[in-house]
Design a protein around this motif. Sequence first.
Motif, PDB file in Angstrom:
ATOM      1  N   VAL A   1      -5.828   2.693  44.050  1.00  0.00           N
ATOM      2  CA  VAL A   1      -4.773   3.461  44.705  1.00  0.00           C
ATOM      3  C   VAL A   1      -3.735   2.502  45.269  1.00  0.00           C
ATOM      4  O   VAL A   1      -4.054   1.588  46.012  1.00  0.00           O
ATOM      5  CB  VAL A   1      -5.346   4.347  45.837  1.00  0.00           C
ATOM      6  CG1 VAL A   1      -4.234   5.100  46.540  1.00  0.00           C
ATOM      7  CG2 VAL A   1      -6.387   5.299  45.284  1.00  0.00           C
ATOM      8  N   ALA A   2      -2.486   2.716  44.911  1.00  0.00           N
ATOM      9  CA  ALA A   2      -1.383   1.882  45.388  1.00  0.00           C
ATOM     10  C   ALA A   2      -0.965   2.320  46.794  1.00  0.00           C
ATOM     11  O   ALA A   2      -1.267   3.436  47.202  1.00  0.00           O
ATOM     12  CB  ALA A   2      -0.199   1.986  44.431  1.00  0.00           C
ATOM     13  N   PRO A   3      -0.255   1.456  47.511  1.00  0.00           N
ATOM     14  CA  PRO A   3       0.227   1.840  48.841  1.00  0.00           C
ATOM     15  C   PRO A   3       1.164   3.041  48.768  1.00  0.00           C
ATOM     16  O   PRO A   3       1.843   3.265  47.769  1.00  0.00           O
ATOM     17  CB  PRO A   3       1.007   0.609  49.316  1.00  0.00           C
ATOM     18  CG  PRO A   3       0.495  -0.520  48.494  1.00  0.00           C
ATOM     19  CD  PRO A   3       0.092   0.075  47.175  1.00  0.00           C
ATOM     20  N   LEU A   4       1.188   3.813  49.848  1.00  0.00           N
ATOM     21  CA  LEU A   4       2.057   4.975  49.963  1.00  0.00           C
ATOM     22  C   LEU A   4       3.520   4.569  49.804  1.00  0.00           C
ATOM     23  O   LEU A   4       3.954   3.563  50.356  1.00  0.00           O
ATOM     24  CB  LEU A   4       1.856   5.615  51.342  1.00  0.00           C
ATOM     25  CG  LEU A   4       2.783   6.770  51.701  1.00  0.00           C
ATOM     26  CD1 LEU A   4       2.444   7.994  50.868  1.00  0.00           C
ATOM     27  CD2 LEU A   4       2.680   7.070  53.181  1.00  0.00           C
ATOM     28  N   GLU A   5       4.270   5.339  49.038  1.00  0.00           N
ATOM     29  CA  GLU A   5       5.719   5.157  48.896  1.00  0.00           C
ATOM     30  C   GLU A   5       6.391   6.503  49.119  1.00  0.00           C
ATOM     31  O   GLU A   5       5.823   7.542  48.793  1.00  0.00           O
ATOM     32  CB  GLU A   5       6.086   4.666  47.489  1.00  0.00           C
ATOM     33  CG  GLU A   5       5.731   3.233  47.209  1.00  0.00           C
ATOM     34  CD  GLU A   5       6.546   2.222  47.992  1.00  0.00           C
ATOM     35  OE1 GLU A   5       7.650   2.564  48.472  1.00  0.00           O
ATOM     36  OE2 GLU A   5       6.077   1.099  48.146  1.00  0.00           O
ATOM     37  N   VAL A   6       7.576   6.469  49.684  1.00  0.00           N
ATOM     38  CA  VAL A   6       8.400   7.664  49.851  1.00  0.00           C
ATOM     39  C   VAL A   6       9.620   7.468  48.965  1.00  0.00           C
ATOM     40  O   VAL A   6      10.366   6.505  49.145  1.00  0.00           O
ATOM     41  CB  VAL A   6       8.816   7.871  51.323  1.00  0.00           C
ATOM     42  CG1 VAL A   6       9.708   9.092  51.458  1.00  0.00           C
ATOM     43  CG2 VAL A   6       7.587   7.987  52.216  1.00  0.00           C
ATOM     44  N   VAL A   7       9.797   8.354  47.997  1.00  0.00           N
ATOM     45  CA  VAL A   7      10.880   8.227  47.027  1.00  0.00           C
ATOM     46  C   VAL A   7      11.712   9.504  47.075  1.00  0.00           C
ATOM     47  O   VAL A   7      11.169  10.601  46.983  1.00  0.00           O
ATOM     48  CB  VAL A   7      10.322   8.011  45.605  1.00  0.00           C
ATOM     49  CG1 VAL A   7      11.434   7.884  44.598  1.00  0.00           C
ATOM     50  CG2 VAL A   7       9.409   6.790  45.571  1.00  0.00           C
TER      51      VAL A   7
END
Length: 93
Positions: free
Chosen positions: A30-36
């Motif tokens: 699982v990759a770090p949380l991103e807000v796009v």
Amino acid sequence: MTEGFPVNPVTLTMLRERARVAGLLAGPDVAPLEVVDVVELEILEGTEIAGLSLLDALEAKEKAALYRSNLRDFLIMEYELMRPSRIGSTLWR
């Protein structure tokens, strides 16, 4: 919010920490949380023509010095993205 979520090093760090404390998005794959936001997705849509996919961008951002910035700033600075010629030739800001 009419202008989108204020993604910056402080807010992104806080969101990632809250997700970690809550046990969300945890795991070796699982990759770090991103807000796009929509604008960033549109920028990425334009870069896919040059061969940079969303997954490529997120993986590169995770390892970059600007990993806590928003995706737009990362793409502009890391890839020196320019506006399409029909819009103008300045950096996207």
